[in-house]
Design an enzyme around this catalytic site. Structure first.
Site, PDB file in Angstrom:
ATOM      1  N   ASP A  39      19.501   9.348 -19.349  1.00 38.17           N
ATOM      2  CA  ASP A  39      18.576   8.129 -19.198  1.00 38.17           C
ATOM      3  C   ASP A  39      19.411   6.918 -19.564  1.00 38.17           C
ATOM      4  O   ASP A  39      20.193   6.804 -20.284  1.00 38.17           O
ATOM      5  CB  ASP A  39      17.498   8.418 -20.304  1.00 38.17           C
ATOM      6  CG  ASP A  39      16.351   9.262 -19.665  1.00 38.17           C
ATOM      7  OD1 ASP A  39      16.459   9.803 -18.569  1.00 38.17           O
ATOM      8  OD2 ASP A  39      15.429   9.714 -20.443  1.00 38.17           O
ATOM      9  N   TYR A  67      21.748  16.634 -29.362  1.00 40.81           N
ATOM     10  CA  TYR A  67      21.379  15.550 -29.349  1.00 40.81           C
ATOM     11  C   TYR A  67      20.755  15.035 -30.810  1.00 40.81           C
ATOM     12  O   TYR A  67      20.306  15.824 -31.291  1.00 40.81           O
ATOM     13  CB  TYR A  67      20.003  15.223 -28.360  1.00 40.81           C
ATOM     14  CG  TYR A  67      20.201  15.722 -26.946  1.00 40.81           C
ATOM     15  CD1 TYR A  67      20.396  14.774 -25.763  1.00 40.81           C
ATOM     16  CD2 TYR A  67      20.011  17.099 -26.372  1.00 40.81           C
ATOM     17  CE1 TYR A  67      20.748  14.898 -24.480  1.00 40.81           C
ATOM     18  CE2 TYR A  67      20.285  17.155 -24.897  1.00 40.81           C
ATOM     19  CZ  TYR A  67      20.660  15.971 -24.310  1.00 40.81           C
ATOM     20  OH  TYR A  67      20.942  16.441 -22.985  1.00 40.81           O
ATOM     21  N   ASP A  81       8.736   8.092 -23.796  1.00 44.00           N
ATOM     22  CA  ASP A  81       9.737   7.425 -24.580  1.00 44.00           C
ATOM     23  C   ASP A  81       9.070   5.930 -24.727  1.00 44.00           C
ATOM     24  O   ASP A  81       7.978   5.678 -24.188  1.00 44.00           O
ATOM     25  CB  ASP A  81      11.062   7.459 -24.081  1.00 44.00           C
ATOM     26  CG  ASP A  81      11.283   6.752 -22.655  1.00 44.00           C
ATOM     27  OD1 ASP A  81      10.444   5.904 -22.478  1.00 44.00           O
ATOM     28  OD2 ASP A  81      12.274   6.967 -22.143  1.00 44.00           O
ATOM     29  N   ARG A 173      12.498  13.978 -24.416  1.00 46.81           N
ATOM     30  CA  ARG A 173      11.530  13.162 -24.419  1.00 46.81           C
ATOM     31  C   ARG A 173      10.169  14.264 -24.243  1.00 46.81           C
ATOM     32  O   ARG A 173       9.211  13.929 -25.139  1.00 46.81           O
ATOM     33  CB  ARG A 173      11.399  12.476 -23.072  1.00 46.81           C
ATOM     34  CG  ARG A 173      12.256  11.193 -23.120  1.00 46.81           C
ATOM     35  CD  ARG A 173      12.128  10.285 -21.870  1.00 46.81           C
ATOM     36  NE  ARG A 173      12.650  11.102 -20.514  1.00 46.81           N
ATOM     37  CZ  ARG A 173      12.381  11.160 -19.355  1.00 46.81           C
ATOM     38  NH1 ARG A 173      11.278  10.704 -19.092  1.00 46.81           N
ATOM     39  NH2 ARG A 173      12.973  11.859 -18.270  1.00 46.81           N
TER      40      ARG A 173
END
Length: 301
Positions: A39, A67, A81, A173
């Site tokens: 993203d 992550y 998000d 997310r």
């Protein structure tokens, strides 16, 4: 043309497509591809394949990733998000650290995840985020993903900083959203850094500016990962010079054409080199025929 993989540090505000476009300008070649989108607001590791290495894009997209995310509990948004429109806010006063930890850790393992509307997945030929921007919500099928591990780095409720290792196709997310939903207060992702893709680590990643400076200094080779290094566990075999052109055309190879080919097993894949040391292709042994067959050609010029 340059062939290999560069570990790019994608900065905030860039799309993965932006990174490829800018890198084409820096390196001066068109044949470049990335290995899975991040993203625009996310940062971190984005391996980019150049030249013949673009054949590796799908392979790297399939690899496990790690992550570091910050989850904000008590808020639900349409994008899952904090960039999205707030749909609901709930108090988190009754949450305890133990309960939050218990629910987070319950997601480790296999889980069916419904992809978010704001994603690049296509339904009937149209990207979900395009439909979402039109105010449409369509049914999405849950997809099996695997959460290999979640390590809580810091918990300061309503925020939780955590490290997540997962399979391809996992939306962090959505993981934050699903954890919030299970806790009964809702949740969304506040920030995301991709720290690892396969063997590519964030501490080795270079920004576009750093890559540009290395190119100017003629030192790009220093950060270029050769294609064959992506197959470290595959045995190495060498085709004899007399059969080099034969191999580069992707023909099956038997033992008399090769050096170091003494441990054949059915379907075992190997790295094939010419006698000069140049990597050619990935081949696979077929016991019935007593020959190696081409799997993926990298150099056939």
């Amino acid at each position: 043309m340059i062939h290999g993989i560069i570990n790019v540090y994608k900065e905030k505000g860039f799309t993965s497509h932006d990174v490829v476009a800018k890198l084409r300008g820096i390196v001066g070649q068109k044949k470049i591809g990335h290995t899975g989108t991040l993203d625009p607001d996310a940062t971190g590791v984005l391996p980019v394949c150049l030249g013949k290495a673009t054949k590796l894009c799908d392979l790297l997209t399939d690899k496990d990733k790690t992550y570091e995310a910050v989850m904000l509990l008590g808020m639900t948004t349409d994008t899952q998000d904090i960039t999205g429109r707030i749909l609901e806010e709930k108090s988190t006063e009754t949450l305890t650290a133990d309960k939050v930890r218990e629910v987070i850790e319950s997601f480790i393992g296999d889980y069916d995840q419904i992809p978010p509307m704001y994603s690049a997945l296509k339904v009937n030929g149209k990207k979900l985020y395009e439909l979402a921007r039109e105010g449409k919500v369509v049914e999405r099928k849950a997809r099996p993903v695997k959460i290999l591990d979640i390590r809580i780095i810091e918990m300061d409720l309503p925020r939780v900083r955590m490290e997540v290792s997962c399979s391809k196709g996992t939306y962090i997310r959505t993981l934050c959203h699903d954890i919030g939903e299970q806790l009964g207060c809702g949740g969304c992702m506040e920030s995301l850094i991709r720290t690892r893709v396969s063997a590519f680590q964030i501490e080795d990643a270079k920004t576009l500016e750093e890559i540009g400076a290395l190119k100017q200094e003629g030192m790009l080779e220093e950060i270029l990962v050769p294609i064959d290094e992506m197959f470290p566990l595959y045995p190495k075999i060498t085709v004899k010079d007399d059969w080099k052109a034969f191999a580069k055309n992707g023909n099956p190879l038997d033992e008399k054409m090769l050096k170091d080919a003494d441990s054949q097993e059915e379907d075992r894949q190997v790295r094939l080199y010419e006698e000069s040391g140049k990597f050619i292709a990935i081949y696979q042994w077929k016991e019935k025929e007593k020959k190696y067959h081409i799997v993926k050609m990298f150099f056939n010029e």
